[in-house]
Design a protein around this motif. Sequence first.
Motif, PDB file in Angstrom:
ATOM      1  N   ASN A   1       0.812  -1.210   0.000  1.00  0.00           N
ATOM      2  CA  ASN A   1       0.000   0.000   0.000  1.00  0.00           C
ATOM      3  C   ASN A   1       0.851   1.268   0.000  1.00  0.00           C
ATOM      4  OD1 ASN A   1      -2.566   1.336   0.097  1.00  0.00           O
ATOM      5  ND2 ASN A   1      -2.226   1.756   2.266  1.00  0.00           N
ATOM      6  N   HIS A   2       2.016   1.218   0.666  1.00  0.00           N
ATOM      7  CA  HIS A   2       2.837   2.419   0.811  1.00  0.00           C
ATOM      8  C   HIS A   2       4.047   2.444  -0.130  1.00  0.00           C
ATOM      9  CE1 HIS A   2       0.624   2.414   4.686  1.00  0.00           C
ATOM     10  NE2 HIS A   2       0.714   3.718   4.575  1.00  0.00           N
ATOM     11  N   TRP A   3       4.610   1.279  -0.459  1.00  0.00           N
ATOM     12  CA  TRP A   3       5.842   1.238  -1.243  1.00  0.00           C
ATOM     13  C   TRP A   3       5.630   0.767  -2.678  1.00  0.00           C
ATOM     14  CZ3 TRP A   3      10.070  -1.209   2.429  1.00  0.00           C
ATOM     15  CH2 TRP A   3      10.275  -0.343   3.511  1.00  0.00           C
TER      16      TRP A   3
ATOM     17  N   ILE B   1     -16.681  -4.477   0.381  1.00  0.00           N
ATOM     18  CA  ILE B   1     -17.440  -3.639   1.310  1.00  0.00           C
ATOM     19  C   ILE B   1     -16.716  -2.326   1.609  1.00  0.00           C
ATOM     20  CG2 ILE B   1     -18.582  -5.608   2.342  1.00  0.00           C
ATOM     21  CD1 ILE B   1     -16.752  -5.459   4.706  1.00  0.00           C
ATOM     22  N   GLY B   2     -15.523  -2.140   0.981  1.00  0.00           N
ATOM     23  CA  GLY B   2     -14.877  -0.838   1.046  1.00  0.00           C
ATOM     24  C   GLY B   2     -13.684  -0.703   1.960  1.00  0.00           C
ATOM     25  N   LEU B   3     -13.154  -1.785   2.522  1.00  0.00           N
ATOM     26  CA  LEU B   3     -11.993  -1.674   3.393  1.00  0.00           C
ATOM     27  C   LEU B   3     -10.733  -1.433   2.566  1.00  0.00           C
ATOM     28  CD1 LEU B   3     -13.976  -2.853   5.506  1.00  0.00           C
ATOM     29  CD2 LEU B   3     -12.039  -4.140   6.439  1.00  0.00           C
ATOM     30  N   SER B   4      -9.821  -0.641   3.087  1.00  0.00           N
ATOM     31  CA  SER B   4      -8.557  -0.363   2.418  1.00  0.00           C
ATOM     32  C   SER B   4      -7.565  -1.486   2.686  1.00  0.00           C
ATOM     33  CB  SER B   4      -7.974   0.958   2.919  1.00  0.00           C
ATOM     34  OG  SER B   4      -7.603   0.848   4.291  1.00  0.00           O
TER      35      SER B   4
ATOM     36  N   ILE C   1      -7.474  -4.028   5.957  1.00  0.00           N
ATOM     37  CA  ILE C   1      -7.464  -5.478   5.799  1.00  0.00           C
ATOM     38  C   ILE C   1      -6.181  -6.076   6.361  1.00  0.00           C
ATOM     39  CG2 ILE C   1      -7.506  -7.370   4.121  1.00  0.00           C
ATOM     40  CD1 ILE C   1      -9.207  -5.573   2.323  1.00  0.00           C
ATOM     41  N   GLY C   2      -5.063  -5.381   6.155  1.00  0.00           N
ATOM     42  CA  GLY C   2      -3.800  -5.862   6.699  1.00  0.00           C
ATOM     43  C   GLY C   2      -3.817  -5.965   8.209  1.00  0.00           C
ATOM     44  N   LEU C   3      -4.376  -4.946   8.870  1.00  0.00           N
ATOM     45  CA  LEU C   3      -4.463  -4.975  10.331  1.00  0.00           C
ATOM     46  C   LEU C   3      -5.443  -6.036  10.809  1.00  0.00           C
ATOM     47  CD1 LEU C   3      -4.448  -1.128  11.107  1.00  0.00           C
ATOM     48  CD2 LEU C   3      -2.603  -2.774  11.522  1.00  0.00           C
ATOM     49  N   LEU C   4      -6.579  -6.165  10.098  1.00  0.00           N
ATOM     50  CA  LEU C   4      -7.617  -7.099  10.508  1.00  0.00           C
ATOM     51  C   LEU C   4      -7.181  -8.545  10.361  1.00  0.00           C
ATOM     52  CD1 LEU C   4     -10.560  -7.755  11.317  1.00  0.00           C
ATOM     53  CD2 LEU C   4     -11.170  -7.509   8.903  1.00  0.00           C
ATOM     54  N   LEU C   5      -6.755  -8.915   9.139  1.00  0.00           N
ATOM     55  CA  LEU C   5      -6.423 -10.313   8.861  1.00  0.00           C
ATOM     56  C   LEU C   5      -4.965 -10.640   9.134  1.00  0.00           C
ATOM     57  CD1 LEU C   5      -8.390 -10.969   5.538  1.00  0.00           C
ATOM     58  CD2 LEU C   5      -9.088 -11.419   7.888  1.00  0.00           C
ATOM     59  N   GLY C   6      -4.074  -9.680   8.923  1.00  0.00           N
ATOM     60  CA  GLY C   6      -2.661  -9.968   9.028  1.00  0.00           C
ATOM     61  C   GLY C   6      -2.078  -9.797  10.410  1.00  0.00           C
TER      62      GLY C   6
END
Length: 432
Positions: free
Chosen positions: A182-184, A266-269, A273-278
Amino acid sequence: MPAIKQGNILSSYRIFLLVIHTKSLKKLGLLGSLYVSQSIPVMFLFQALPVFMRQQGASLETIGLLSLLALPWMLKFLWSPLIDRYSFTRLGHYRFWIICFQLLFASATAICAFLDLQNNFLLGFVCILLIGFFCASQDIATDALAVGLLEADERGLGNGVQLAGNNLGAVLGGGGMLLLLNHWGWRASMLSLAAIVVLALIPLLWHRERQQEVKESLSSSSQGYLQTFIHFYRRPGMKRWLLVLVLYLAGGSMASQMFRPLLVDIGLSLTDIGLLLGVVAYGAGTIGAIVAGFFIVPWGRKRSLIIFGLLQAFSLVAYLLPASGVTHLPVLYLVAISVNLTFSMATTATFTIMMDQSKLETPGTDYTVQTSVVYFGGIVAAAMGGGIAANVGYQGLFSISIIITLLSLIILHKVFDAGQLAPQSIAEERNS
């Protein structure tokens, strides 16, 4: 189902005291570091890549086909006897193979960093498939090393540590890579992944594989290639156990594969998603694996499979909430935590019995055949998941996954014979 006796709880406590022993701590520490390092690239392929491609506009059918990247894990039993038989240096039999394949993976990842997946999808797919081959081959050697390290009464916690290491690797390879992507962007993230995998080899360089384990592994060279598989399949109760392996985790695999694109829809970034699942979900999975490891020995193998399987089926019902439009972040976190917690418990019990059925003479082959069967069930279910979701929606897909899980428990109860698959200690096996 009979009640758990107080003596069994005391048995769990005695197992905990066993782990505190310095020798056991060294074993578990080594296994934890190995499984963390090898799960980083695996979880990137199966966790981060589907989400990244969905954000780039890939269809559900294409994301479902990404499950075919797991083919090397399904077919790795074909070359596992070669890893059991041959070694080329004094680095240690399985230690050499682990180092070799991890360096090959890092090289392939660096090459893939310079490919454009959107304009050269076929070439990129081949490169990623090659990465999967190296990861799967390394997994053979790592599992074989683990079989020789753990006694029968250490395998519950040992496999709990294994899965906990996998979950920590998932935080880095799944959630961490999503944040990097997402950032790099693609190139910098892939080069970073290659560097991380090389650095992860450092703890392994301090390990010295016992010569006795190496000699026992090399003794398998007197057994023909096909005979290795024939002898494995002819063991008492093995065919029924393999049937259980095909179905037991398939429902959960199908549901989790489609939960990721649902979060995108559903619109998650990528960050959300990285914080939720990862991070959060795999943190729960780590706890579930360790907790399960303490109860597998006192409860017994079959009872553990049934209890953890029921918990998994109940947790899959939670997927119906976001599929029905309940998309508040606290609800999504609750869903992800409950599913990963129970899935890790069920997987820990499965891996423990798989290790019980692995002989010291051919540990890589025996364990790999069983993992290939597990992957076969998961790959088929996940690959079908994209088409099912596209036709009947996410609610229908999650409902089908729950039914598959419950059916697997019915089959497990009827065909699984715990007596025929009783664990054997390393000392007993070496004297037999």
